[in-house]
Design an enzyme around this catalytic site. Sequence first.
Site, short mmCIF file in Angstrom:
data_model
loop_
_atom_site.label_atom_id
_atom_site.label_comp_id
_atom_site.label_asym_id
_atom_site.label_seq_id
_atom_site.Cartn_x
_atom_site.Cartn_y
_atom_site.Cartn_z
N VAL A 1 0.83 -1.21 0.00
CA VAL A 1 0.00 0.00 0.00
C VAL A 1 0.87 1.26 0.00
CG1 VAL A 1 -1.62 1.34 1.39
CG2 VAL A 1 -1.96 -1.13 1.10
N ASP B 1 -33.41 11.40 -27.97
CA ASP B 1 -33.77 9.98 -28.14
C ASP B 1 -35.09 9.69 -27.45
OD1 ASP B 1 -31.30 9.63 -29.33
OD2 ASP B 1 -30.33 9.02 -27.46
N HIS C 1 -12.59 3.48 -6.49
CA HIS C 1 -11.74 2.89 -7.53
C HIS C 1 -12.54 2.55 -8.79
CE1 HIS C 1 -8.46 1.75 -4.43
NE2 HIS C 1 -8.21 2.92 -5.02
N ASP D 1 -39.87 11.11 -32.22
CA ASP D 1 -38.69 10.62 -31.47
C ASP D 1 -39.05 10.37 -30.01
OD1 ASP D 1 -37.14 11.01 -33.72
OD2 ASP D 1 -36.59 13.05 -33.14
N HIS E 1 -3.49 6.21 1.19
CA HIS E 1 -4.94 6.12 1.10
C HIS E 1 -5.52 7.50 1.36
CE1 HIS E 1 -4.35 4.60 5.49
NE2 HIS E 1 -4.59 5.90 5.55
N HIS F 1 -3.98 10.22 -7.80
CA HIS F 1 -4.96 9.15 -7.55
C HIS F 1 -5.69 9.41 -6.24
CE1 HIS F 1 -6.44 4.88 -7.26
NE2 HIS F 1 -6.36 5.18 -5.96
N GLU F 2 -4.91 9.68 -5.18
CA GLU F 2 -5.55 9.86 -3.86
C GLU F 2 -6.48 11.08 -3.86
OE1 GLU F 2 -3.77 6.41 -2.72
OE2 GLU F 2 -5.50 7.51 -1.95
N ASP G 1 -40.93 4.01 -30.58
CA ASP G 1 -40.36 5.33 -30.85
C ASP G 1 -40.52 6.28 -29.67
OD1 ASP G 1 -39.64 4.59 -33.40
OD2 ASP G 1 -41.55 5.21 -34.27
N HIS H 1 -9.98 10.29 -4.68
CA HIS H 1 -10.80 9.87 -3.52
C HIS H 1 -11.22 11.10 -2.72
CE1 HIS H 1 -9.99 5.70 -4.28
NE2 HIS H 1 -8.72 5.75 -3.92
#
Lengths: 380, 82
Positions: free
Chosen positions: A81, A200, A129, A341, A84, A119-120, A292, A123
Amino acid sequence: FGFFPYRQKWRKNEVTYRIVNYTNDMKQADVDAAIERALKVWSDVIPLTFTRLREGEADIMISFAVEDHGDFLPFDGPGGVLGHAYPPGPKINGDVHLDDDETWTEDKSGVNLFLAAAHEFGHSLGLVHSSDTKALMYPLYNTNTDLTKFHLSQDDIDGIQSLYGYPPSSPDDPVPPTKSTEQEKPEKNPATCDPNMSFDAVSTLRGEMLFFKDKYFWRKSINSIEPTLYLLSAFWPSLPSGFDAAYELTTQDMVFVFKGNKFWAVRGNDIQPGYPRDIYTLGFPRTVKKIDAAFFHKEKQKTYFFVNDIYWRYDEKSHSMDHGFPRQIATDFPGVDQKIDAVFESFGFFYFFSGSSQIEFDPNAKMVTRTLKSNSWFNC
Amino acid sequence: YPLNPAAIAGKLSMDRVQKYLEDFYNLEKNVKQFVRRKDSSPVVAKIQEMQRFLGLQVTGNLDDDTMEMMKKPRCGFPDVSS
């Protein structure tokens, strides 16, 4: 990508950070620079700004520690590790702890501080993740990352923008990853006020209106002037994108979405068990391959399904198609003669969407009352 | 039980594997020796969950690829939490 429970996020755009202590592995100025660059990776793609504090309590407290450091998550010595972090919130929340039993470096001779810290911070901002191996939020430290051309993956960007929206430039401008590379063409976000906008599917949901387009949808509530653009996957990760039709069954607080010959039932964020089901379970003939448009007419407790130039009416009490259907759309909705539509009902009118046009139909007078732009609800 | 081959230096011990699954995949902590239960369905399911999340072939076994992946440096935050 994924979020913490209740989609924890900072409820402000100015977030503070503080480097509480330093590792002996690097010059302090290099640590400062790596942290600043790691925060910029995120502030480039969301409206948040990061302000450094030199003392006191900051939102994101960054510290180096070894083994047991007082948060019930002791580090494990060299390797394993690296660090964190905690989700947005007060006190320890938002904080980043880095294992000082690693050898922290500016390059890749040891553990690159910029990469691990970036990366940390994901969080600290509210992401958990990702299982996308190209994502910064993938749990394993990627020694192959090209640090000179680092950019967030689309998964990282989609995730963090689902929480915080887009950076100050208008949401119409697509926000590419920090440095786009040939193989990852940033997908253009739909421009909210494009005069040629088509949808849509559209639906109401608990008093709001949802306008679906590809993998996005706009949410428009009665008391907000402008809509907000979201990724479908931010609310319903397991639903396909590019719906054909959607409608809210207000009597059951349920939204039904249709794609091809399948349909799903959704209550809030939750897809109901036992779905998707075949549309044929509703009583459609096998000749029908897709719907539709659809809407629920509360007054009559009937749902109308539109397919090409004909439509069916479904009784939500007896859960069966009414007899004498399908019928020609133009017969019962004079003036609605384009391919539809999407459709929904609002304030007693039916709104039929066809390409960039929208037809307002008064069911009592049985006539078209207005023709509008499809995105007229966005107050462009 | 014979000395488990994974206990050979340089490879992950069964204890490390157990701790990895407990820390990052919410494997229920259990005092029973891991090597005796690594083929039990809850553990196999956790190994499969980890392999799926990390993009490995989902075999349910502690094959070499999986063991290699578990040795890599990583973030201490769980991949799957309760």
